[in-house]
Scaffold this motif. Structure first.
Motif, PDB file in Angstrom:
ATOM      1  N   MET A   1       0.673  -1.153   0.131  1.00 15.11           N
ATOM      2  CA  MET A   1       0.696  -0.052  -0.323  1.00 15.11           C
ATOM      3  C   MET A   1       0.849   1.358  -0.487  1.00 15.11           C
ATOM      4  O   MET A   1       0.627   1.986   0.336  1.00 15.11           O
ATOM      5  N   ARG A 129      -4.296  -5.310  -5.582  1.00 17.60           N
ATOM      6  CA  ARG A 129      -4.174  -5.282  -4.107  1.00 17.60           C
ATOM      7  C   ARG A 129      -3.053  -5.313  -3.397  1.00 17.60           C
ATOM      8  O   ARG A 129      -2.759  -4.717  -2.747  1.00 17.60           O
ATOM      9  N   TYR A 132      -3.734  -1.379  -4.205  1.00 19.26           N
ATOM     10  CA  TYR A 132      -5.560  -0.700  -4.336  1.00 19.26           C
ATOM     11  C   TYR A 132      -6.057  -1.914  -2.865  1.00 19.26           C
ATOM     12  O   TYR A 132      -5.600  -2.856  -2.822  1.00 19.26           O
ATOM     13  N   ILE A 133      -6.977  -1.260  -3.133  1.00 19.63           N
ATOM     14  CA  ILE A 133      -8.047  -1.995  -2.122  1.00 19.63           C
ATOM     15  C   ILE A 133      -8.748  -2.088  -3.023  1.00 19.63           C
ATOM     16  O   ILE A 133      -9.081  -2.058  -4.322  1.00 19.63           O
ATOM     17  N   ILE A 134      -9.217  -3.395  -3.638  1.00 15.63           N
ATOM     18  CA  ILE A 134     -10.204  -3.906  -4.090  1.00 15.63           C
ATOM     19  C   ILE A 134     -11.437  -4.872  -3.565  1.00 15.63           C
ATOM     20  O   ILE A 134     -11.468  -4.893  -2.350  1.00 15.63           O
ATOM     21  N   ASP A 157     -10.507  -7.459  -0.662  1.00 15.58           N
ATOM     22  CA  ASP A 157     -10.572  -6.790   0.879  1.00 15.58           C
ATOM     23  C   ASP A 157     -11.788  -6.248   1.783  1.00 15.58           C
ATOM     24  O   ASP A 157     -11.252  -6.977   2.691  1.00 15.58           O
ATOM     25  N   VAL A 158     -12.724  -6.250   0.588  1.00 15.70           N
ATOM     26  CA  VAL A 158     -14.112  -5.395   1.282  1.00 15.70           C
ATOM     27  C   VAL A 158     -15.289  -6.312  -0.574  1.00 15.70           C
ATOM     28  O   VAL A 158     -14.645  -6.219  -0.918  1.00 15.70           O
ATOM     29  N   ILE A 159     -16.345  -6.895   0.721  1.00 16.01           N
ATOM     30  CA  ILE A 159     -17.412  -7.115  -0.090  1.00 16.01           C
ATOM     31  C   ILE A 159     -18.660  -6.293   0.138  1.00 16.01           C
ATOM     32  O   ILE A 159     -18.816  -6.005   1.366  1.00 16.01           O
ATOM     33  N   LEU A 182     -16.802   3.166   1.640  1.00 16.81           N
ATOM     34  CA  LEU A 182     -15.235   2.912   2.242  1.00 16.81           C
ATOM     35  C   LEU A 182     -13.820   3.766   2.449  1.00 16.81           C
ATOM     36  O   LEU A 182     -13.517   4.439   2.568  1.00 16.81           O
ATOM     37  N   GLY A 183     -15.120   5.262   2.789  1.00 21.50           N
ATOM     38  CA  GLY A 183     -14.258   6.264   3.381  1.00 21.50           C
ATOM     39  C   GLY A 183     -13.882   7.290   2.066  1.00 21.50           C
ATOM     40  O   GLY A 183     -12.990   7.413   2.646  1.00 21.50           O
TER      41      GLY A 183
END
Lengths: 252, 252
Positions: A1, A129, A132-134, A157-159, A182-183
């Protein structure tokens, strides 16, 4: 990151998250659905062109979400729509679903939870990944996307499933509420998709865009989405190519 | 994801997902917050006991969520509450936050996004992940939990932040809506937490429970949650131990 991230020409911002359409872009729904349908037809001695049936089932996908997008129908999950659309596709094929065991049809409909990624998807996503956030940005519900990821080793990373936003793409809220959770500013989020229409809606909502070429999504005679309709931020031949282009642009 | 899974004596079901309280259970908030506060105090030449300030900041955590649980206040994210509680803790310490740069205080408050896991957390979670869905079940918002995971390499399969459920634990909806989004019966979900109160609420909502001993969460003089108050489904000395107990119970 760490390090420099890709700066989107269209949003003027550095990208923090790359989110993916899933059906067609990350996974090959048609092959797996046709295969599951063929197995079902064989077990039940049904005369059925499995690939044509898969197309018929999928053809009901967009129309079935439309009443929810327009507000005419309260939100129901894609699992529910897939199951309703299966019944409709059976009827259209001259098969009465009420002659079949509901549990077995539920099981057939759950095939959408266990689709196989295109060969480049997991390697490409794994590379992206690291910078980046994926995550998916899909009309699938959270449990469908989670089961798919767990089954196929997709390293999200997130769903944020559509049942979290309670709306379906291409409604703008699908894109904007995901960025919000995701902010991130919408311009820091890139949608990668094999469908120009999805990218148009994402761009209109203020997201960055990447076209992924999937010329076999609809089988060997595909006529749609064989090229980007306009100049998206990135146009890639597959997800590994997207990873390479993001890497080149961020270090170049 | 194969093989026999742990069967919860209390719910009578095989566990599919193990979800974790985060602050205190997975990450050591106190050490990192005290360290960030000490750095801030040094840069601004403030006389401050950093560990005591960390406790003061955290002491406002539960009370600040109470009006939201009761319905007296509309949902705001934990990021918002952390930031409000920072101002209040500064005032309580005789420091007027309006004398400080708001952006720098925002930055200090973002320390909650970048907390360090206990040494056993990532290895234990990685082991559990091979047989179960893993995720946080935390009062943190999605972006906080995502940043924390990305920063520390926590391998969550899925992140359902409190801003998705729009309620805070121990309100029953926090547990039940999470299970619902995962497509699971509450009894197929296990909460692992270092806090007996959290487990009581999870059990009342129908979840399975695992106590994780974290005797240093509140520093060397901790007096709370040094033992399970009742016989939870599992009581573990840390997350690696939980992984071992789940493995032993499912194959034994």
């Amino acid at each position: 990151m760490g390090g420099v991230r890709f700066r989107s020409p269209s949003t003027g911002r550095s990208i923090r998250a790359v989110l993916f359409d899933t059906f067609g872009t990350v996974v090959d729904w048609r092959t797996d659905i046709a295969s599951a349908v063929a197995g079902y037809a064989e077990r039940h001695r049904l005369e059925l062109d499995a690939a044509a049936f898969a197309d018929r089932w999928r053809d009901r996908y967009q129309p079935s979400m439309e009443p929810i997008r327009s507000g005419a129908r309260e939100f129901v999950t894609l699992d529910t729509l897939h199951r309703e659309n299966l019944d409709a596709a059976l009827l259209e094929s001259g098969i009465d679903p009420s002659d079949h065991d509901a549990g077995e049809l539920d099981e057939l409909s759950r095939t959408w939870h266990e689709l196989t990624p295109w060969p480049d998807s997991v390697p490409g996503l794994t590379a992206i990944r690291s910078d980046y956030i994926i995550g998916p940005l899909s009309n699938g519900n959270t449990s469908l996307l989670l089961d798919m990821a767990k089954n196929a080793g997709i390293p999200w990373d997130v769903i944020i499933g559509s049942d979290i936003n309670r709306i379906y793409k291409p409604h703008p809220r699908a894109y904007l509420h995901t960025a919000h959770l995701l902010g991130l500013h919408p311009g820091e989020v890139m949608l990668a998709a094999a469908h120009n229409g999805d990218l148009e809606a994402a761009q209109a909502a203020g997201l960055a865009t990447a076209f992924i070429l999937r010329p076999l999504e609809h089988g060997p005679h595909q006529t749609t989405d064989l090229a980007p309709t306009v100049s998206w931020d990135i146009s890639a031949t597959d997800i590994t190519d997207l990873a390479a282009q993001l890497r080149a642009a961020s270090t170049g």
